[in-house]
Design a protein around this motif. Structure first.
Motif, PDB file in Angstrom:
ATOM      1  N   PHE A 269      22.372  24.326 -46.479  1.00  0.00           N
ATOM      2  CA  PHE A 269      21.506  25.501 -46.355  1.00  0.00           C
ATOM      3  C   PHE A 269      21.634  26.389 -47.586  1.00  0.00           C
ATOM      4  CE2 PHE A 269      21.934  24.144 -41.979  1.00  0.00           C
ATOM      5  CZ  PHE A 269      20.641  24.292 -41.497  1.00  0.00           C
ATOM      6  N   GLU A 270      22.853  26.485 -48.113  1.00  0.00           N
ATOM      7  CA  GLU A 270      23.064  27.280 -49.322  1.00  0.00           C
ATOM      8  C   GLU A 270      22.316  26.679 -50.502  1.00  0.00           C
ATOM      9  OE1 GLU A 270      26.748  28.828 -52.182  1.00  0.00           O
ATOM     10  OE2 GLU A 270      27.166  28.036 -50.177  1.00  0.00           O
ATOM     11  N   THR A 271      22.313  25.348 -50.592  1.00  0.00           N
ATOM     12  CA  THR A 271      21.589  24.662 -51.672  1.00  0.00           C
ATOM     13  C   THR A 271      20.102  24.942 -51.587  1.00  0.00           C
ATOM     14  OG1 THR A 271      23.202  22.862 -51.850  1.00  0.00           O
ATOM     15  CG2 THR A 271      20.973  22.409 -52.634  1.00  0.00           C
ATOM     16  N   LEU A 272      19.541  24.810 -50.393  1.00  0.00           N
ATOM     17  CA  LEU A 272      18.106  25.042 -50.215  1.00  0.00           C
ATOM     18  C   LEU A 272      17.747  26.498 -50.510  1.00  0.00           C
ATOM     19  CD1 LEU A 272      16.050  22.873 -49.384  1.00  0.00           C
ATOM     20  CD2 LEU A 272      15.952  23.934 -47.126  1.00  0.00           C
ATOM     21  N   THR A 273      18.623  27.412 -50.106  1.00  0.00           N
ATOM     22  CA  THR A 273      18.396  28.832 -50.373  1.00  0.00           C
ATOM     23  C   THR A 273      18.410  29.120 -51.868  1.00  0.00           C
ATOM     24  OG1 THR A 273      19.392  29.482 -48.262  1.00  0.00           O
ATOM     25  CG2 THR A 273      19.254  31.168 -49.968  1.00  0.00           C
ATOM     26  N   THR A 274      19.341  28.513 -52.581  1.00  0.00           N
ATOM     27  CA  THR A 274      19.434  28.703 -54.030  1.00  0.00           C
ATOM     28  C   THR A 274      18.178  28.203 -54.731  1.00  0.00           C
ATOM     29  OG1 THR A 274      21.847  28.521 -53.989  1.00  0.00           O
ATOM     30  CG2 THR A 274      20.750  28.123 -56.107  1.00  0.00           C
TER      31      THR A 274
ATOM     32  N   ASP B 139      11.876  24.031 -65.653  1.00  0.00           N
ATOM     33  CA  ASP B 139      13.275  23.840 -65.284  1.00  0.00           C
ATOM     34  C   ASP B 139      13.608  24.553 -63.981  1.00  0.00           C
ATOM     35  OD1 ASP B 139      14.468  22.111 -67.092  1.00  0.00           O
ATOM     36  OD2 ASP B 139      14.828  23.673 -68.577  1.00  0.00           O
ATOM     37  N   GLU B 140      13.010  25.719 -63.793  1.00  0.00           N
ATOM     38  CA  GLU B 140      13.360  26.534 -62.637  1.00  0.00           C
ATOM     39  C   GLU B 140      12.493  26.242 -61.411  1.00  0.00           C
ATOM     40  OE1 GLU B 140      13.246  30.551 -64.066  1.00  0.00           O
ATOM     41  OE2 GLU B 140      15.189  30.366 -65.068  1.00  0.00           O
ATOM     42  N   THR B 141      11.479  25.422 -61.552  1.00  0.00           N
ATOM     43  CA  THR B 141      10.678  25.013 -60.400  1.00  0.00           C
ATOM     44  C   THR B 141      10.926  23.529 -60.117  1.00  0.00           C
ATOM     45  OG1 THR B 141       8.766  24.765 -61.887  1.00  0.00           O
ATOM     46  CG2 THR B 141       8.913  26.800 -60.617  1.00  0.00           C
ATOM     47  N   ALA B 142      10.304  22.658 -60.878  1.00  0.00           N
ATOM     48  CA  ALA B 142      10.504  21.221 -60.669  1.00  0.00           C
ATOM     49  C   ALA B 142      11.970  20.837 -60.855  1.00  0.00           C
ATOM     50  CB  ALA B 142       9.633  20.430 -61.650  1.00  0.00           C
ATOM     51  N   GLY B 143      12.621  21.404 -61.869  1.00  0.00           N
ATOM     52  CA  GLY B 143      14.028  21.083 -62.125  1.00  0.00           C
ATOM     53  C   GLY B 143      14.935  21.508 -60.995  1.00  0.00           C
ATOM     54  N   SER B 144      14.697  22.691 -60.456  1.00  0.00           N
ATOM     55  CA  SER B 144      15.519  23.183 -59.347  1.00  0.00           C
ATOM     56  C   SER B 144      15.346  22.320 -58.102  1.00  0.00           C
ATOM     57  CB  SER B 144      15.156  24.635 -59.031  1.00  0.00           C
ATOM     58  OG  SER B 144      15.572  25.483 -60.079  1.00  0.00           O
ATOM     59  N   LEU B 145      14.119  21.853 -57.852  1.00  0.00           N
ATOM     60  CA  LEU B 145      13.890  20.969 -56.711  1.00  0.00           C
ATOM     61  C   LEU B 145      14.656  19.656 -56.871  1.00  0.00           C
ATOM     62  CD1 LEU B 145      10.074  21.580 -56.253  1.00  0.00           C
ATOM     63  CD2 LEU B 145      11.823  22.032 -54.518  1.00  0.00           C
ATOM     64  N   GLY B 146      14.627  19.089 -58.063  1.00  0.00           N
ATOM     65  CA  GLY B 146      15.349  17.844 -58.308  1.00  0.00           C
ATOM     66  C   GLY B 146      16.852  18.026 -58.206  1.00  0.00           C
ATOM     67  N   GLU B 147      17.350  19.122 -58.759  1.00  0.00           N
ATOM     68  CA  GLU B 147      18.781  19.410 -58.679  1.00  0.00           C
ATOM     69  C   GLU B 147      19.197  19.629 -57.229  1.00  0.00           C
ATOM     70  OE1 GLU B 147      21.982  22.818 -60.175  1.00  0.00           O
ATOM     71  OE2 GLU B 147      20.109  22.504 -61.290  1.00  0.00           O
ATOM     72  N   GLY B 148      18.357  20.350 -56.486  1.00  0.00           N
ATOM     73  CA  GLY B 148      18.657  20.589 -55.076  1.00  0.00           C
ATOM     74  C   GLY B 148      18.682  19.306 -54.274  1.00  0.00           C
ATOM     75  N   ALA B 149      17.730  18.407 -54.541  1.00  0.00           N
ATOM     76  CA  ALA B 149      17.689  17.121 -53.847  1.00  0.00           C
ATOM     77  C   ALA B 149      18.957  16.322 -54.115  1.00  0.00           C
ATOM     78  CB  ALA B 149      16.456  16.328 -54.282  1.00  0.00           C
ATOM     79  N   ALA B 150      19.365  16.263 -55.389  1.00  0.00           N
ATOM     80  CA  ALA B 150      20.577  15.526 -55.752  1.00  0.00           C
ATOM     81  C   ALA B 150      21.813  16.162 -55.130  1.00  0.00           C
ATOM     82  CB  ALA B 150      20.709  15.466 -57.269  1.00  0.00           C
ATOM     83  N   ALA B 151      21.855  17.484 -55.108  1.00  0.00           N
ATOM     84  CA  ALA B 151      22.993  18.199 -54.521  1.00  0.00           C
ATOM     85  C   ALA B 151      23.096  17.919 -53.022  1.00  0.00           C
ATOM     86  CB  ALA B 151      22.862  19.700 -54.777  1.00  0.00           C
ATOM     87  N   LEU B 152      21.948  17.897 -52.333  1.00  0.00           N
ATOM     88  CA  LEU B 152      21.957  17.586 -50.910  1.00  0.00           C
ATOM     89  C   LEU B 152      22.457  16.160 -50.666  1.00  0.00           C
ATOM     90  CD1 LEU B 152      18.597  19.171 -49.679  1.00  0.00           C
ATOM     91  CD2 LEU B 152      20.909  19.953 -49.161  1.00  0.00           C
ATOM     92  N   GLY B 153      21.993  15.225 -51.488  1.00  0.00           N
ATOM     93  CA  GLY B 153      22.447  13.846 -51.343  1.00  0.00           C
ATOM     94  C   GLY B 153      23.949  13.722 -51.531  1.00  0.00           C
ATOM     95  N   ALA B 154      24.485  14.422 -52.539  1.00  0.00           N
ATOM     96  CA  ALA B 154      25.925  14.380 -52.799  1.00  0.00           C
ATOM     97  C   ALA B 154      26.707  15.047 -51.669  1.00  0.00           C
ATOM     98  CB  ALA B 154      26.231  15.069 -54.128  1.00  0.00           C
ATOM     99  N   THR B 155      26.189  16.166 -51.166  1.00  0.00           N
ATOM    100  CA  THR B 155      26.869  16.872 -50.073  1.00  0.00           C
ATOM    101  C   THR B 155      26.939  16.005 -48.824  1.00  0.00           C
ATOM    102  OG1 THR B 155      26.213  19.062 -50.868  1.00  0.00           O
ATOM    103  CG2 THR B 155      26.767  18.876 -48.540  1.00  0.00           C
ATOM    104  N   LEU B 156      25.827  15.377 -48.480  1.00  0.00           N
ATOM    105  CA  LEU B 156      25.783  14.551 -47.274  1.00  0.00           C
ATOM    106  C   LEU B 156      26.607  13.273 -47.425  1.00  0.00           C
ATOM    107  CD1 LEU B 156      22.022  15.071 -46.421  1.00  0.00           C
ATOM    108  CD2 LEU B 156      23.995  15.996 -45.196  1.00  0.00           C
TER     109      LEU B 156
END
Length: 228
Positions: free
Chosen positions: A80-85, A113-130
């Motif tokens: 949730f923190e990742t998605l919020t960020t 970087d702050e739109t498409a890049g943030s979405l990609g970073e968030g997706a990767a972060a969620l995958g790593a967290t899970l």
């Protein structure tokens, strides 16, 4: 990312998280179209009713958070923190780009970087967290997601009709985007090479190659869920 970092094949929590990222991606695309509508002086294919767009956008990002918590074993607070960020970063990018004070200093590369890049970073972060993956290499996973997502968006913009919906204002500096697309692609390759020292990156390499291929560098383009 989850497949590469996890020994499990349990998609009970992964699929809702992946869908949440896609809903947030839809929110970003819709908000981008809305701001283009509000700031342009003439109607075009992006023109939409502002009230309907606002309500639809609110529904998409609210649904993203609701879906993230809908799994039988709800994902940890870090998700949730990742998605919020991601949402906060995107919102700040829109504010800088489309407000009267920020538009004069608008930077296309930073915006992507702050739109498409943030979405990609968030997706990767969620995958790593899970996948319960943490440690020094975690930053390389997130960097890979950011670089691939940004590079793909660069190529998509450079190879599509400027009147079609995209996460960037229609006016672009093509030579600059070409340069930064190549830089992001090289950064993504470096991130994979670094990860290869401790992680099996076979699937990540295939994903990277199919996301931004050699033949897509300067011609017909091909988006992305770095999470899966």
């Amino acid at each position: 990312m989850y497949d590469s970092l996890s020994d499990r094949q349990d998609y009970g929590a992964v699929l809702p998280a992946a869908a949440a990222i896609e809903l947030l991606r839809g929110y970003v695309r819709l908000r981008s179209r809305l701001f283009v509508t509000l700031t342009d002086n003439h109607a075009h294919s992006l023109t939409m009713d502002p009230t309907s767009a606002l309500l639809a956008g609110d529904y998409l990002y609210t649904a993203a958070f609701s879906l993230l918590g809908s799994a039988p074993d709800s994902p940890p607070g870090d998700c949730f923190e990742t998605l919020t960020t991601v949402l906060e970063t995107v919102t700040e990018a829109f504010a800088r780009t489309y407000t009267s004070a920020g538009s004069a200093d608008h930077d296309q590369v930073m915006f992507l970087d702050e739109t498409a890049g943030s979405l990609g970073e968030g997706a990767a972060a969620l995958g790593a967290t899970l996948a319960d993956f943490d440690g020094p290499d975690r930053s390389h996973c997130e960097r890979l997601g950011r670089d691939l997502s940004t590079a793909r968006q660069f190529h998509q913009i450079l190879n599509t009709d400027p009147n079609e919906a995209m996460i960037v204002p229609p006016t672009v500096n093509e030579s600059r985007l070409h340069l930064h697309a190549e830089q992001r692609r090289n950064d993504a390759t470096q991130a994979i090479d670094t990860l290869s020292e401790t992680v099996d990156v076979t699937r990540l390499r295939v994903f990277a190659e199919t996301t931004v291929t050699k033949q897509d560098q300067w011609s017909p383009a091909t988006d992305d869920n770095a999470l899966d």
